[in-house]
Design a protein around this motif. Structure first.
Motif, PDB file in Angstrom:
ATOM      1  N   VAL A   1       0.839  -1.189   0.000  1.00 12.51           N
ATOM      2  CA  VAL A   1       0.000   0.000   0.000  1.00 12.51           C
ATOM      3  C   VAL A   1       0.876   1.242   0.000  1.00 12.51           C
ATOM      4  CG1 VAL A   1      -1.925  -1.110   1.200  1.00 12.51           C
ATOM      5  CG2 VAL A   1      -0.171   0.078   2.528  1.00 12.51           C
ATOM      6  N   ALA A   2       0.288   2.354  -0.426  1.00 15.30           N
ATOM      7  CA  ALA A   2       0.942   3.655  -0.370  1.00 15.30           C
ATOM      8  C   ALA A   2      -0.143   4.718  -0.310  1.00 15.30           C
ATOM      9  CB  ALA A   2       1.832   3.873  -1.591  1.00 15.30           C
ATOM     10  N   ALA A   3       0.166   5.823   0.314  1.00 17.76           N
ATOM     11  CA  ALA A   3      -0.759   6.954   0.341  1.00 17.76           C
ATOM     12  C   ALA A   3      -0.473   7.829  -0.874  1.00 17.76           C
ATOM     13  CB  ALA A   3      -0.576   7.759   1.626  1.00 17.76           C
ATOM     14  N   VAL A   4      -1.539   8.297  -1.509  1.00 27.04           N
ATOM     15  CA  VAL A   4      -1.397   9.194  -2.653  1.00 27.04           C
ATOM     16  C   VAL A   4      -2.296  10.410  -2.461  1.00 27.04           C
ATOM     17  CG1 VAL A   4      -0.765   7.403  -4.319  1.00 27.04           C
ATOM     18  CG2 VAL A   4      -3.164   7.989  -4.015  1.00 27.04           C
ATOM     19  N   GLY A   5      -1.869  11.498  -3.056  1.00 28.43           N
ATOM     20  CA  GLY A   5      -2.673  12.705  -3.061  1.00 28.43           C
ATOM     21  C   GLY A   5      -3.520  12.753  -4.320  1.00 28.43           C
TER      22      GLY A   5
ATOM     23  N   GLU B   1       7.624   5.542   5.582  1.00 22.18           N
ATOM     24  CA  GLU B   1       7.983   6.956   5.658  1.00 22.18           C
ATOM     25  C   GLU B   1       7.021   7.762   6.533  1.00 22.18           C
ATOM     26  OE1 GLU B   1       9.384   6.969   0.966  1.00 22.18           O
ATOM     27  OE2 GLU B   1       7.451   7.820   1.525  1.00 22.18           O
ATOM     28  N   ILE B   2       5.951   7.141   6.996  1.00 18.50           N
ATOM     29  CA  ILE B   2       4.881   7.855   7.688  1.00 18.50           C
ATOM     30  C   ILE B   2       5.093   7.799   9.203  1.00 18.50           C
ATOM     31  CG2 ILE B   2       2.393   7.937   8.102  1.00 18.50           C
ATOM     32  CD1 ILE B   2       2.084   6.663   5.260  1.00 18.50           C
ATOM     33  N   ASP B   3       5.188   8.964   9.827  1.00 16.71           N
ATOM     34  CA  ASP B   3       5.297   9.101  11.275  1.00 16.71           C
ATOM     35  C   ASP B   3       3.878   9.359  11.801  1.00 16.71           C
ATOM     36  OD1 ASP B   3       5.505  10.107  13.898  1.00 16.71           O
ATOM     37  OD2 ASP B   3       7.382  11.154  13.468  1.00 16.71           O
TER      38      ASP B   3
END
Length: 133
Positions: free
Chosen positions: A53-57, A80-82
């Motif tokens: 998975v990855a977050a996208v804008g 990479e997500i804190d």
């Protein structure tokens, strides 16, 4: 996947699921040509039988029989997500947005809503990543 800063992910995926403005859609090999607008959210893709998975804008996705290209303004992989930092950003944006009351307009209001959507996308990607072995 590409952002204004360049290519952020290149892989050979068996399938891709992405959040469009009209709901989530999936793409497999041999898919008919497709062009859709992306909303902030979680992209799910399978590589060699393993889910990622990855977050996208916000952005656009172009799919065809042998390729999927996502062009988005933001991208983050779960590693990479804190979570604490994103949660803090979310709370600050929600607090400022609450000050608008029922006035749902203007550039700052829209920017705050984009920030909230991006925070939620990253938190969801981090949570979804933990659900995959």
């Amino acid at each position: 996947m590409a952002t204004p800063l360049g290519l952020v992910l290149r892989t050979e995926a068996e399938s891709v699921a992405a959040p469009s403005v009209h709901g989530e859609f999936g793409v497999f090999a041999g898919h008919l040509p497709l062009l859709a607008a992306l909303k902030p959210g979680v992209v799910k893709y399978r590589v060699a039988g393993k889910d990622h998975v990855a977050a996208v804008g916000a952005g656009f996705v172009e799919a065809g029989p042998d390729k999927v290209l996502l062009l988005c303004d933001l991208f983050a992989q779960p590693k990479e997500i804190d979570t604490a930092k994103v949660q803090s950003e979310l709370e600050a944006a929600e607090k400022e947005l609450a000050g608008y009351g029922e006035l749902y307009e203007g550039p700052r209001y829209e920017e705050l809503q984009r920030q909230i959507d991006w925070c939620l996308a990253r938190l969801q990607a981090k949570a979804d990543n933990g659900s995959h072995p």
